[in-house]
Design an enzyme around this catalytic site. Structure first.
Site, PDB file in Angstrom:
ATOM      1  CB  SER A  74      90.306  31.033  13.217  1.00  0.00           C
ATOM      2  OG  SER A  74      91.517  30.540  12.725  1.00  0.00           O
ATOM      3  CB  SER A 128      93.150  32.978  11.004  1.00  0.00           C
ATOM      4  OG  SER A 128      91.775  32.632  10.888  1.00  0.00           O
ATOM      5  CE  LYS A 186      89.506  35.390   9.903  1.00  0.00           C
ATOM      6  NZ  LYS A 186      89.408  34.031  10.494  1.00  0.00           N
TER       7      LYS A 186
HETATM    8  N1  GLN Z   1      94.999  27.635  13.459  1.00  0.00           N
HETATM    9  C1  GLN Z   1      94.228  26.795  12.608  1.00  0.00           C
HETATM   10  C2  GLN Z   1      94.872  26.681  11.259  1.00  0.00           C
HETATM   11  O1  GLN Z   1      95.862  27.254  11.070  1.00  0.00           O
HETATM   12  C3  GLN Z   1      92.824  27.286  12.515  1.00  0.00           C
HETATM   13  C4  GLN Z   1      92.548  28.225  11.410  1.00  0.00           C
HETATM   14  C5  GLN Z   1      91.122  28.669  11.338  1.00  0.00           C
HETATM   15  O2  GLN Z   1      90.300  28.297  12.183  1.00  0.00           O
HETATM   16  N2  GLN Z   1      90.812  29.432  10.326  1.00  0.00           N
HETATM   17  O3  GLN Z   1      94.392  26.007  10.392  1.00  0.00           O
END
Ligand code: GLN
Length: 471
Positions: free
Chosen positions: A174, A150, A75
């Site tokens: 994420s 994400s 990532k």
């Molecule tokens: N969907 C969650 C958010 O928007 C998780 C994001 C993440 O784990 N980086 O914060």
């Protein structure tokens, strides 16, 4: 579907080589990534590295590091020395990492070949990879749908067959939610098990890096390589930090039934119930549990996380890193750089976080959310006296279509099952529990197993039995 363990056996036997594997990875990316957009960058020198790995297998066979020659994607909020690390943000569009993140160094030391950087929601804020400054990523199971987020690029990279494994980060789900949307295994370690050095900080008390793979055994292998104390991250913990969480033949699973109500897709619930039946048939006990505070997790997360975001992202000021816009004076440089550099979701969270930390509102919001968090930990500790593993669906729905979640709050609700795990710091594993039909396409859905602090090994051992050894 490729796994690291089969690749390893093939490499050792000489039936297949790292050169072929990396060439195949680059080929799949060339064929499919125009449509999917999982990769922000591909590293062509991977092929030269693969040739060296191939030669090393010929000389040393099984006497080689465990990930030698494995193509892996990372990532783009994780630093790889000499490579552009954007966090999928315009503000870091041209930022070149000057060192390897600890986890990248450990992967490289174990022989892994990093073939490219994957797309993501900007600075890991989102659950769909629609918030990238460099275009959305599409779900390989249905190009009209999101891959989750994400870490959506990492998930799509594995699901499209480009790489057998990819690394993501998980602040509120994420790694697990994109794993669920893309039919993969995703793992969020106990907080502190894995170094955050060289990861772009989102919510420092929540962030952990984890693998996205095709098998639980592969997730375990990658986690083993990446985990461990790091002098560069004072929050990393030794293996004996928490009391031993023993592995057992059969477990007592706890299901927070009251939590599985409005807003959960009925097909997801049905698959979840049949997963429970299969656990019972395998000799496990499944009981209903009460976790009243878990329902407050979402509210607490969306206060704690933006608070940490607002302070972590203060470093992107147009002076120290990345984009620097011209301005009349210093304040104007800050304003212009941040206005032009950040996308709307990032700005929304910085505003929210700055508000909840401000003098007049700190006690009302941030203080209370931290209190809820503390109580959630206590509630969990009590619950784990009665059950070994907590069971939920990973996400309330299968992958949704691009643009479907119209407002931020609808999107935030996706995180209902995943954020309590980060708030309390416990480990959780997601793996596929079946699929549902939508518009003639079979979409994967995931189940989440949550263990007590330090119970990472318990999750791998039960996950291998239930998922890897499925009939
Ligand atoms: N969907 C969650 C958010 O928007 C998780 C994001 C993440 O784990 N980086 O914060």
């Amino acid at each position: 579907m490729q796994t690291l363990s089969t690749l390893r056996a093939q490499f050792i036997a000489g039936e297949y080589t790292p050169t072929q594997a990396v060439a195949a990875a680059l080929d799949v990316i060339k064929q499919k990534d125009r449509d999917i957009n999982a990769f922000l960058a591909v590293y062509p020198e991977a092929l030269a590295e693969a040739k060296l790995a191939t030669a090393q297998y010929m000389e040393q066979g099984a006497d080689t590091p465990p990930l030698l020659g494995m193509p892996i994607a990372v990532k783009n909020n994780i630093l790889v020395k000499g490579k552009v690390a954007t966090g999928a943000s315009k503000i870091l569009e041209n930022y070149v990492a000057v060192y390897d993140a600890t986890i990248v160094k450990r992967l490289k030391d174990a022989g892994a070949i990093i073939v490219g950087a994957t797309n993501m929601d900007e600075f890991a804020m989102g659950g769909s990879t629609e918030n990238s400054a460099f275009g959305i990523t599409r779900n390989p199971y249905d190009l009209a749908r999101v891959p989750g987020g994400s870490s959506g690029g990492s998930a799509a990279a594995v699901a499209m067959g480009a790489v057998p494994a990819a690394i993501g980060t998980d602040t509120g789900g994420s790694v697990r939610q994109p794993a669920s949307f893309c039919g993969l295994v995703g793992f969020k370690p106990t907080y502190g098990a894995v170094s955050r050095y060289g990861l772009m900080a989102m919510g420092s008390s929540l962030d952990q890096a984890g693998p996205l793979t095709n098998s639980v055994a592969d997730a375990e292998l990658l986690h083993e390589v990446m985990q461990g104390v790091d002098p560069m991250d004072a929050t990393t913990i030794a293996e004996d930090t928490y009391p031993n969480v023993p592995e057992k033949e059969t477990y007592t699973f706890g299901v927070p039934r009251h939590f599985l109500q409005a807003g959960i897709d009925t097909d997801v619930l049905e698959a979840f119930d049949s997963h429970i039946e299969s656990l019972k048939a395998a000799g496990h006990r499944v009981v209903d549990i009460d976790l009243p505070l878990f329902e407050k997790g979402l509210a607490a997360y969306y206060i704690v996380m933006p608070a940490e975001v607002s302070s972590n992202l203060a470093r992107y000021d147009g002076i120290r890193y990345g984009l620097s816009a011209a301005g009349d004076n210093l304040l104007d440089v800050y304003e212009q750089s941040r206005s032009q550099g950040f996308g709307p979701e990032v700005k929304r969270r910085i505003l929210l976080g700055t508000h909840v930390l401000s003098a007049g509102y700190f006690d009302a919001y941030y203080g209370k959310a931290e209190l809820v968090r503390k109580k959630m930990r206590a509630e969990l500790a009590e619950t784990f006296k009665k059950v070994d593993i907590i069971l939920t669906p990973t996400a309330p729905t299968p992958a949704f279509t691009i643009g479907e979640q119209e407002d931020s709050v609808a999107m935030y609700k996706q995180d209902i099952f995943t954020v309590p795990v980060n708030l309390t710091g416990v480990p959780a594993l997601s793996f596929p529990m079946g699929s549902v039909e939508r518009a003639d396409k079979a979409l994967p859905i995931g189940v989440q197993y949550i263990a007590p602090h330090g119970g990472d090994a318990r999750l791998f051992s039960i996950g291998k039995k239930v998922y890897d050894e499925r009939p």
